[in-house]
Enzyme design. Structure first.
Site, short mmCIF file in Angstrom:
data_model
loop_
_atom_site.label_atom_id
_atom_site.label_comp_id
_atom_site.label_asym_id
_atom_site.label_seq_id
_atom_site.Cartn_x
_atom_site.Cartn_y
_atom_site.Cartn_z
NE ARG A 49 -24.44 58.76 -51.60
CZ ARG A 49 -24.73 60.00 -51.87
NH1 ARG A 49 -23.85 60.75 -52.49
NH2 ARG A 49 -25.91 60.50 -51.56
CG ASP A 160 -24.87 65.13 -63.69
OD1 ASP A 160 -25.74 65.79 -63.10
OD2 ASP A 160 -24.02 64.46 -63.07
C1 LIG Z 1 -28.80 66.96 -56.49
S1 LIG Z 1 -28.49 66.78 -58.21
C2 LIG Z 1 -29.43 68.15 -58.84
C3 LIG Z 1 -30.22 67.78 -60.08
C4 LIG Z 1 -31.09 68.90 -60.65
N1 LIG Z 1 -30.28 70.01 -61.08
C5 LIG Z 1 -32.11 69.33 -59.64
O1 LIG Z 1 -32.00 70.39 -59.04
O2 LIG Z 1 -33.09 68.60 -59.43
C6 LIG Z 1 -26.82 67.37 -58.35
C7 LIG Z 1 -26.13 66.92 -59.64
O3 LIG Z 1 -24.92 67.66 -59.78
C8 LIG Z 1 -23.96 66.80 -60.38
N2 LIG Z 1 -22.60 67.33 -60.11
C9 LIG Z 1 -21.92 67.35 -58.95
N3 LIG Z 1 -20.69 67.86 -59.12
C10 LIG Z 1 -20.60 68.19 -60.43
C11 LIG Z 1 -19.57 68.75 -61.25
N4 LIG Z 1 -18.38 69.10 -60.75
N5 LIG Z 1 -19.82 68.94 -62.56
C12 LIG Z 1 -21.02 68.60 -63.09
N6 LIG Z 1 -22.03 68.06 -62.39
C13 LIG Z 1 -21.83 67.86 -61.07
C14 LIG Z 1 -24.22 65.45 -59.72
O4 LIG Z 1 -23.70 64.38 -60.49
C15 LIG Z 1 -25.74 65.45 -59.61
O5 LIG Z 1 -26.35 64.75 -60.66
#
Ligand SMILES: C[S@@+](CC[C@H](N)C(=O)[O-])C[C@H]1O[C@@H](n2cnc3c(N)ncnc32)[C@H](O)[C@@H]1O
Length: 289
Positions: A49, A160
């Site tokens: 990454r 996000d």
């Molecule tokens: C695996 S994706 C899940 C997307 C969607 N909620 C789903 O279940 O399909 C996880 C998301 O959480 C976000 N994320 C991780 N840490 C975070 C934080 N501290 N605050 C906000 N978003 C966060 C990441 O950028 C990513 O886009």
């Protein structure tokens, strides 16, 4: 002093510069900035990454990238660093039972509640919305329930941490394959082709107009005061440690209407919060009044 190299190094050359010490520094920084925990076995994932970013910046080593992040220009780079480190896997109507529940139970009850308390206000939040498939799935449910919701002021927030994802989500463009397997009631009328080859689809404007997209770190202060009728925070907490998860769920519960719903990911549980959140369906919790 960081080592800028005139011609970018190959991935294999850079691999030998990625040490355990670099991994420990980057993992610590990711944790501090996002709450995401990266165990030692994630070293090769981290390399894949970050290597693109190291090459884009024409740096000669991962050590030089660490020095950049620690140095006076570090703050300006942290956003790109975090964007590179998040896991953004998602899809339309992921865990379709959540959206069936939203249509059949949550939205009708929220509409009833909004009439009873006279607010006429319905609020939903996709927290950790990634590239937008989740909030657009919610918006499609809202559109399908439009006849019940029409007299209400309905708003859907999608946030996000990853700013690249927020931009992509707001653009609402997807490969056709992303919607190919959806049942007709969740696909037809909600997307249109954008190119001659018909390989890309765009979400219809009325759906995009329903959603406010914003960057937001769930670890920081939140500008919204709620209350929300439904919060989707799915497959976000799996990357957090226990204390971070407990704090986050308490804050989410604080922002839910009594009787409002929290939707979480398929591998997540909320055993520590049984006094505030009651399990009412598969990975669906209701805020206890
Ligand atoms: C695996 S994706 C899940 C997307 C969607 N909620 C789903 O279940 O399909 C996880 C998301 O959480 C976000 N994320 C991780 N840490 C975070 C934080 N501290 N605050 C906000 N978003 C966060 C990441 O950028 C990513 O886009």
């Amino acid at each position: 002093m960081s080592t800028a190299v005139s011609s970018s190094l190959q991935r294999t050359d850079l691999e030998s510069t990625f040490t355990d010490r670099d991994f420990a520094f980057f993992a610590r920084l990711v944790y501090e900035k996002s709450g995401i925990v990266l165990a030692d076995h994630k070293k090769s994932m981290m390399f894949s990454r970050l290597v693109r970013r190291v090459r884009e910046l024409k740096l000669g080593s991962f050590k030089a990238y660490g020095e950049l992040l620690r140095g006076p220009d570090g703050e300006a780079e942290v956003g790109d660093f975090i964007n590179a480190m998040t896991t953004n896997l998602t899809k339309f109507f992921r865990e379709d039972h959540h959206f069936e529940f939203l249509e059949s139970t949550a939205l009708p009850r929220a509409a009833q509640r909004a009439v009873q308390d006279g607010t006429r206000r319905i609020r939903l939040w996709s927290a950790g919305c990634s590239s937008g498939e989740e909030p657009y799935s919610i918006a499609i449910c809202l559109k399908r329930a439009a006849s019940q919701l029409r007299p209400h002021d309905v708003r859907l927030l999608a946030t996000d941490l990853d700013t690249n994802m927020v931009s992509r989500a707001a653009a609402g463009l997807y490969p056709k394959s992303a919607i190919a397997a959806l049942p007709p009631h969740w696909r037809n009328g909600h997307f249109h082709s954008t190119d001659k080859t018909r390989e890309q689809v765009a979400v219809e404007d009325d759906l995009r107009a329903m959603i406010t997209f914003r960057p937001l770190n769930l670890l920081h202060d939140w500008p919204m005061s709620g209350p929300f009728d439904a919060i989707f925070c799915r497959n976000v907490m799996i990357y957090f440690d226990g204390p971070t998860k407990v704090r986050l769920v308490n804050r989410l519960a604080d922002l839910l209407q009594p009787g409002g719903w929290l939707f979480i990911g398929h591998s997540e549980t909320l055993l520590e919060h049984q006094d505030r959140l009651r399990l009412v369906g598969r990975t669906i919790y209701e805020r206890i009044a």
